[in-house]
Write a protein that holds these residues in place. Structure first.
Motif, PDB file in Angstrom:
ATOM      1  N   SER A  45       4.577  42.412  40.388  1.00  0.00           N
ATOM      2  CA  SER A  45       5.869  43.002  40.007  1.00  0.00           C
ATOM      3  C   SER A  45       6.243  42.601  38.583  1.00  0.00           C
ATOM      4  O   SER A  45       6.736  43.421  37.804  1.00  0.00           O
TER       5      SER A  45
ATOM      6  N   GLU B  71      -5.150  42.357  28.156  1.00  0.00           N
ATOM      7  CA  GLU B  71      -6.161  43.064  28.935  1.00  0.00           C
ATOM      8  C   GLU B  71      -7.578  42.741  28.470  1.00  0.00           C
ATOM      9  O   GLU B  71      -8.543  43.030  29.185  1.00  0.00           O
TER      10      GLU B  71
ATOM     11  N   VAL C  38       4.241  44.609  36.091  1.00  0.00           N
ATOM     12  CA  VAL C  38       4.736  45.981  36.016  1.00  0.00           C
ATOM     13  C   VAL C  38       6.028  46.038  35.202  1.00  0.00           C
ATOM     14  O   VAL C  38       6.228  46.942  34.383  1.00  0.00           O
ATOM     15  N   GLU C  39       6.902  45.056  35.414  1.00  0.00           N
ATOM     16  CA  GLU C  39       8.179  45.019  34.683  1.00  0.00           C
ATOM     17  C   GLU C  39       7.973  44.967  33.178  1.00  0.00           C
ATOM     18  O   GLU C  39       8.801  45.463  32.400  1.00  0.00           O
ATOM     19  N   HIS C  40       6.866  44.359  32.750  1.00  0.00           N
ATOM     20  CA  HIS C  40       6.604  44.224  31.314  1.00  0.00           C
ATOM     21  C   HIS C  40       5.534  45.197  30.820  1.00  0.00           C
ATOM     22  O   HIS C  40       5.013  45.048  29.712  1.00  0.00           O
ATOM     23  N   GLY C  41       5.220  46.200  31.627  1.00  0.00           N
ATOM     24  CA  GLY C  41       4.273  47.220  31.204  1.00  0.00           C
ATOM     25  C   GLY C  41       2.848  46.724  31.048  1.00  0.00           C
ATOM     26  O   GLY C  41       2.082  47.273  30.247  1.00  0.00           O
ATOM     27  N   LEU C  42       2.481  45.703  31.830  1.00  0.00           N
ATOM     28  CA  LEU C  42       1.135  45.129  31.725  1.00  0.00           C
ATOM     29  C   LEU C  42       0.267  45.600  32.884  1.00  0.00           C
ATOM     30  O   LEU C  42       0.752  45.831  33.989  1.00  0.00           O
ATOM     31  N   ARG C  43      -1.025  45.729  32.596  1.00  0.00           N
ATOM     32  CA  ARG C  43      -1.986  46.069  33.643  1.00  0.00           C
ATOM     33  C   ARG C  43      -2.875  44.855  33.927  1.00  0.00           C
ATOM     34  O   ARG C  43      -3.119  44.038  33.047  1.00  0.00           O
TER      35      ARG C  43
ATOM     36  N   ASP D 123       0.874  39.958  21.718  1.00  0.00           N
ATOM     37  CA  ASP D 123       0.806  41.392  21.979  1.00  0.00           C
ATOM     38  C   ASP D 123       0.406  41.571  23.437  1.00  0.00           C
ATOM     39  O   ASP D 123      -0.680  41.134  23.852  1.00  0.00           O
ATOM     40  N   THR D 124       1.268  42.191  24.230  1.00  0.00           N
ATOM     41  CA  THR D 124       0.979  42.328  25.658  1.00  0.00           C
ATOM     42  C   THR D 124      -0.300  43.111  25.912  1.00  0.00           C
ATOM     43  O   THR D 124      -1.035  42.815  26.861  1.00  0.00           O
ATOM     44  N   VAL D 125      -0.597  44.072  25.074  1.00  0.00           N
ATOM     45  CA  VAL D 125      -1.809  44.874  25.269  1.00  0.00           C
ATOM     46  C   VAL D 125      -3.055  44.009  25.153  1.00  0.00           C
ATOM     47  O   VAL D 125      -4.053  44.220  25.844  1.00  0.00           O
TER      48      VAL D 125
END
Length: 309
Positions: free
Chosen positions: A212, A193, A215-220, A188-190
């Protein structure tokens, strides 16, 4: 085709000094001759080559396209002759040196293998390695403090005016230690964090690409970060913590094969950036630097076709 007998060593020496210094006046001071003598020598060389080598102006002398081409051959030939003379004068084979600037992208498996091959083939070669970000290394290359810079650096503004030669593409990947909690569930990319992340330092070429990619994968970027170019520190921290390391594939290939590290999300692996050799065409390469260049190209070819490692 035979070489024009009008071309003498003094012509090449004068040409190289003007190319290096960008000024007939400064070249004259360096060669301890008058500026008219420099102009006359260059004119003789250009007549023999039937090509204009420099554009002269108020700001100095700039290589023409023909001058750039000739520089590729004149520099190494003069350097080789000098080294041959020095070797004979010394009465024995003198050690050769190469000064390498090395980015972290090649410190894993690539550069150690380059060094191994060089030392197997050349019994008197001293390899001096300076590591760090691309910007200061390329600046040192520009002023002649380094012979070559190796790594992933094509996005660096400091590369302008230098020569870059592609060797192979090197992707970035996310890895964690074996037994990491993130491996116990579907990725899970979220969730990334919630864990510390190991990244290259801000402002480096590779860090910009990682930002970059995230950002492309919606990650912070997580709040807890270790920012370093040290592969050994990154590895030790990841081994003893729950950190996620965004690493060059070459740096983690061996621990991945041994199961000590695990690729967290293969689908997030970056497509790959160009790893290559950067050189300064305005300066002649030493014999040791040319040996190194040959082995870098050889191993780069093996990387491209997956013949090594």
């Amino acid at each position: 085709m035979s070489i024009d007998k009008r071309i003498k060593f003094r012509h090449l020496q004068c040409f190289l000094e003007v190319a290096r210094l960008g000024s007939l006046a400064r070249a004259a001071d360096r060669l301890a001759i008058s500026q008219p003598a420099v102009s006359k020598t260059l004119k003789e060389l250009e007549d023999a080559l039937t090509a204009q080598l420099f554009e002269r102006g108020k700001k100095g002398a700039t290589l023409t396209e023909a001058g750039v081409v000739f520089l590729r051959y004149a520099g190494p030939s003069v350097q080789t002759l000098r080294e041959g003379v020095e070797s004979l004068r010394g009465g024995d084979f003198q050690p050769s040196n190469v000064r390498l600037g090395v980015l972290s992208t090649v410190e894993g498996e690539f550069l150690p293998e380059v060094v191994r091959r060089l030392h197997r083939r050349h019994c008197s070669l001293v390899i001096s390695v300076v590591t760090g970000p691309s910007a200061p290394l390329l600046s040192q290359l520009r002023v002649g403090e380094l012979d070559l810079v190796v790594g992933r650096m094509t996005d660096s503004p400091q590369i302008q005016g230098l020569t870059f030669e592609h060797l192979y593409n090197e992707p970035l990947t996310l890895v964690v230690r074996a037994g990491h909690p993130l491996l116990e569930r579907a990725f899970d990319t979220v969730a990334l964090e919630d864990y510390p992340m190991v990244l290259p330092t801000v402002g480096t070429t590779i860090r910009k690409r990682i930002e970059s990619l995230l950002v492309e994968h919606g990650l912070r970027l997580p709040n807890r970060r270790l920012e370093t170019l040290s592969l050994s520190l990154s590895r030790r921290y990841v081994d003893t913590s729950e950190a996620v390391w965004v690493a060059p594939t070459d740096a983690v290939r061996s621990p991945l094969a041994k199961g000590e590290l695990v690729e967290l999300a293969p689908q997030l692996q970056e497509g790959g950036g160009s790893v290559g050799i950067c050189s300064n065409a305005a300066l002649p390469l030493s014999l040791g630097a040319r040996w190194c260049q040959e082995v870098l190209r050889e191993l780069g070819q093996e990387y491209r076709v997956h013949a090594y490692p």
